[in-house]
Every structure is written in structure tokens, then in C-alpha cells.
Design an enzyme around this catalytic site. Sequence first.
Site, short mmCIF file in Angstrom:
data_model
loop_
_atom_site.label_atom_id
_atom_site.label_comp_id
_atom_site.label_asym_id
_atom_site.label_seq_id
_atom_site.Cartn_x
_atom_site.Cartn_y
_atom_site.Cartn_z
N SER A 73 48.44 43.94 30.15
CA SER A 73 48.19 45.37 30.33
C SER A 73 49.02 46.12 29.30
O SER A 73 50.04 45.59 28.82
CB SER A 73 48.63 45.79 31.73
OG SER A 73 48.77 47.19 31.82
N TYR A 81 55.19 45.08 38.22
CA TYR A 81 53.90 44.89 37.53
C TYR A 81 54.14 44.80 36.02
O TYR A 81 53.65 43.88 35.35
CB TYR A 81 52.98 46.07 37.86
CG TYR A 81 51.61 45.99 37.22
CD1 TYR A 81 50.65 45.09 37.67
CD2 TYR A 81 51.27 46.83 36.16
CE1 TYR A 81 49.39 45.04 37.08
CE2 TYR A 81 50.02 46.78 35.57
CZ TYR A 81 49.08 45.88 36.04
OH TYR A 81 47.83 45.82 35.45
N1 LIG Z 1 41.70 48.37 35.64
C1 LIG Z 1 42.67 48.70 34.83
O1 LIG Z 1 42.88 49.90 34.53
C2 LIG Z 1 43.55 47.66 34.23
C3 LIG Z 1 44.40 48.01 33.18
C4 LIG Z 1 45.22 47.05 32.62
C5 LIG Z 1 45.17 45.74 33.05
N2 LIG Z 1 44.33 45.42 34.08
C6 LIG Z 1 44.33 44.02 34.53
O2 LIG Z 1 43.00 43.56 34.54
C7 LIG Z 1 42.86 42.55 35.54
C8 LIG Z 1 41.63 42.85 36.39
O3 LIG Z 1 41.81 44.11 37.01
P1 LIG Z 1 40.59 44.96 37.60
O4 LIG Z 1 40.98 46.37 37.40
O5 LIG Z 1 39.31 44.47 37.06
O6 LIG Z 1 40.73 44.61 39.16
P2 LIG Z 1 39.67 44.75 40.37
O7 LIG Z 1 38.45 45.48 39.95
O8 LIG Z 1 40.43 45.24 41.53
O9 LIG Z 1 39.24 43.22 40.61
C9 LIG Z 1 40.17 42.26 41.01
C10 LIG Z 1 39.47 40.91 41.18
O10 LIG Z 1 40.46 39.94 41.49
C11 LIG Z 1 40.17 39.34 42.77
N3 LIG Z 1 41.47 39.14 43.41
C12 LIG Z 1 42.37 40.09 43.77
N4 LIG Z 1 43.45 39.53 44.33
C13 LIG Z 1 43.24 38.19 44.31
C14 LIG Z 1 43.98 37.06 44.76
N5 LIG Z 1 45.16 37.21 45.36
N6 LIG Z 1 43.46 35.82 44.60
C15 LIG Z 1 42.26 35.66 44.02
N7 LIG Z 1 41.51 36.68 43.57
C16 LIG Z 1 41.98 37.93 43.73
C17 LIG Z 1 39.27 40.34 43.48
O11 LIG Z 1 38.35 39.71 44.36
P3 LIG Z 1 38.69 39.38 45.90
O12 LIG Z 1 39.28 40.66 46.46
O13 LIG Z 1 37.41 38.97 46.51
O14 LIG Z 1 39.66 38.27 45.83
C18 LIG Z 1 38.47 40.90 42.30
O15 LIG Z 1 37.44 40.00 41.94
C19 LIG Z 1 44.19 42.53 36.31
O16 LIG Z 1 44.98 41.49 35.83
C20 LIG Z 1 44.81 43.86 35.96
O17 LIG Z 1 46.22 43.82 36.04
C21 LIG Z 1 43.52 46.33 34.66
#
Ligand SMILES: NC(=O)c1ccc[n+]([C@@H]2O[C@H](COP(=O)([O-])OP(=O)(O)OC[C@H]3O[C@@H](n4cnc5c(N)ncnc54)[C@H](OP(=O)(O)O)[C@@H]3O)[C@@H](O)[C@H]2O)c1
Length: 302
Positions: A179, A192
Site C-alpha cells: 500500500s 497496517y
Molecule cells: N482498497 C484500497 O484502497 C487499498 C489501498 C491500498 C492497498 N490495498 C490492499 O489491497 C488488498 C485488497 O484490498 P481490497 O480493498 O480489495 O479489500 P476488499 O475489497 O475488502 O476484499 C478483501 C478480500 O479478502 C478476503 N479476506 C478478508 N480477510 C480475509 C482473511 N482473514 N482470510 C482470507 N481471506 C480474507 C475477502 O473475502 P472473505 O471476506 O470472503 O474472506 C475479500 O475477498 C489488501 O491487501 C489491502 O491492504 C487496498
Amino acid sequence: MGILETAGILAIICILARLGVFIYELLCPKLIDVKTLGQWALVTGSTDGIGKAYAHQLAKRGLNIVLISRTKERLEEVAKEIQNKYSNIQVKTIPIDFTKDSSIYGTIRKEIQGLDIGVLINNVGMSYEYPETFDKVENNEKFLTDMIRCNVDSVANLTQMVLPDMIKKHKGLIINVSSISGRRPTPLLSLYSGTKGFIDLFSRSLAAECVTRGVYVQSLCPGYVVSKLSGIRKASLIAPTPEQFVLSSLNRVTVPFTTGYWTHEIQEFIQALLPEFISNKLTMHVLGGVRAKALKKKNRAQ
Ligand SMILES: NC(=O)c1ccc[n+]([C@@H]2O[C@H](COP(=O)([O-])OP(=O)(O)OC[C@H]3O[C@@H](n4cnc5c(N)ncnc54)[C@H](OP(=O)(O)O)[C@@H]3O)[C@@H](O)[C@H]2O)c1
């Protein structure tokens, strides 16, 4: 020429060199056909947001997909979606909760045994419910263990699982989703930020080890993307949809570090120029506002 003038000129040369590399990488991405790297892609956290968008895009590019997330029903839904869209693609689902102890890696190892994995997307990650100082996070002990297991252990363990075969075959791609918060201190999201900092340094170090051995490793450091985790529901110039974000980031897979999206590149470039104490003050101010709003909402609900 005095010391100050020399330092000033050196600083300007460094900024111009960074700007040059930044514009070059933005305009001239080195594209690769991911299908040539192996038959399967493994994506963690693949039932929503960025992970789900990767699963769809990699299937579209001809790779079979291993989906890993917690919820069995959602895994089956996404598997169906992909197979309805791309009928020649195989999808395997593995329900795993990455906050559980290390025995989950034995399960994953068994499930993926024999699969020719060419692409690994270490995407799963968890963040704070709302920004907070480390000492005041509720249920602090569990929160700490869960986040380190989910954000750090998953990346290191899955990389360890697939990398030896990739090196043997002299081909492969590992994208570790860090991130922009992992690039410098992010007060009020300190744990985080620390876990994402691990991913960034681990991935860039690994990229340097693997560059001559045929395997691309990337530290992917996005800014805001529309998702449940970010809490952002409406796409904008600064926060693209996961689909827009992944399309863009897949054009940059050969570089060891990228934010993945052009507006995030500009954000990261400007932030890197700011002295840390100013960047910390700005972050405290912005995230402090988010915390105040979240606490108000929480108090109203109680
Ligand atoms: N969105 C942003 O602005 C942003 C910015 C920078 C970095 N990121 C990084 O990008 C990555 C994805 O983020 P996102 O925003 O796409 O998240 P998201 O839309 O909330 O999706 C999270 C995914 O991970 C699964 N998950 C969550 N906790 C889990 C666990 N304990 N074990 C297994 N699976 C799990 C969830 O499915 P289930 O709930 O069914 O398990 C879902 O498929 C993360 O590493 C985040 O830190 C995101």
C-alpha cells in the site's frame, strides 16, 4: 561552489532522475503475456475488490485460477462467474482464513500440489475498523496477531511455497499487494503501515534476488481504490474501481515497484518529496478527521 549549493544541485539532479524514471515507466510499460508463465494463477482475497478483479483479468488472459478467501459460498459464486464468462478456464477454490495458525499452509500446499503456478497474487489484507492510535485499538492483542498473520505471514508463506518451482522453471510472476501506507509512516494506522512496509521491502529485496532467475517479483503499493476495505464507494480520479486499477497495474508487472495507477504514481511521487514531519502532520490531520467521524457514528449507534 559552497556545500549548500552543491547539495542543492545534487538534490535537483535526484528529483529530475526520479521524475525521468517515473515518466519513462508510465509511458513505456514492458508488457508480458502472463499465459506463458504457467497454467495457473493463485489469488488470495479473491472474492471481492482488487483480488476479484485480478482473478477475472487473469482468467481473461487464459490462466486457470485458484481462488482463496474465507467464505465458501462467495468463493463458489466467483468461480461460477468466471466459468460462465470464460468457459475454457478451470477454477479451484480453497476456503482459508489467513488469521488462523500456520497449519493453513499445509492445507494450501496439499490443495495446490501438482499445479503449474505461473502467477501468484498475494492480495489478501486487513486494515483498521477506523484510524486509531495503536494503544487504543480495541481488542489489541487479537488485532495484532490477526493483522500480522493476514498481512505478513500470508505473503511470506505463499511466496516460499511457489517460488522454488518458479525458479526451477526460470519463469513466474509474484505480485505482493502492499500500500502507499507502506512507503512511509502512516500515524493512526501504524500496524497496517508496518505490515505493508514489510511487504514493500520484502518484495523489492526478493525482486533483486530473482531478476536474473526469470521470476518477476513486484511490490504493488496502491493509493485508494473503491472497496469494502477502503470504505470508498464512489470511483474518482484518485480512487479508481478495482477493475480500472487492475487493468492499469497489469501493464506494469515487470517493474519491482509500482503504485499501479497513474494518479497514485503522482501522489507517491509528491509524498516522497515531502519531509517526513510534514507528511506525518498532514496524515494525523486527515485521518484524525476520519477517526472523529467514525467515533461519532459509533457512539450514536450505541
Ligand atoms: N482498497 C484500497 O484502497 C487499498 C489501498 C491500498 C492497498 N490495498 C490492499 O489491497 C488488498 C485488497 O484490498 P481490497 O480493498 O480489495 O479489500 P476488499 O475489497 O475488502 O476484499 C478483501 C478480500 O479478502 C478476503 N479476506 C478478508 N480477510 C480475509 C482473511 N482473514 N482470510 C482470507 N481471506 C480474507 C475477502 O473475502 P472473505 O471476506 O470472503 O474472506 C475479500 O475477498 C489488501 O491487501 C489491502 O491492504 C487496498
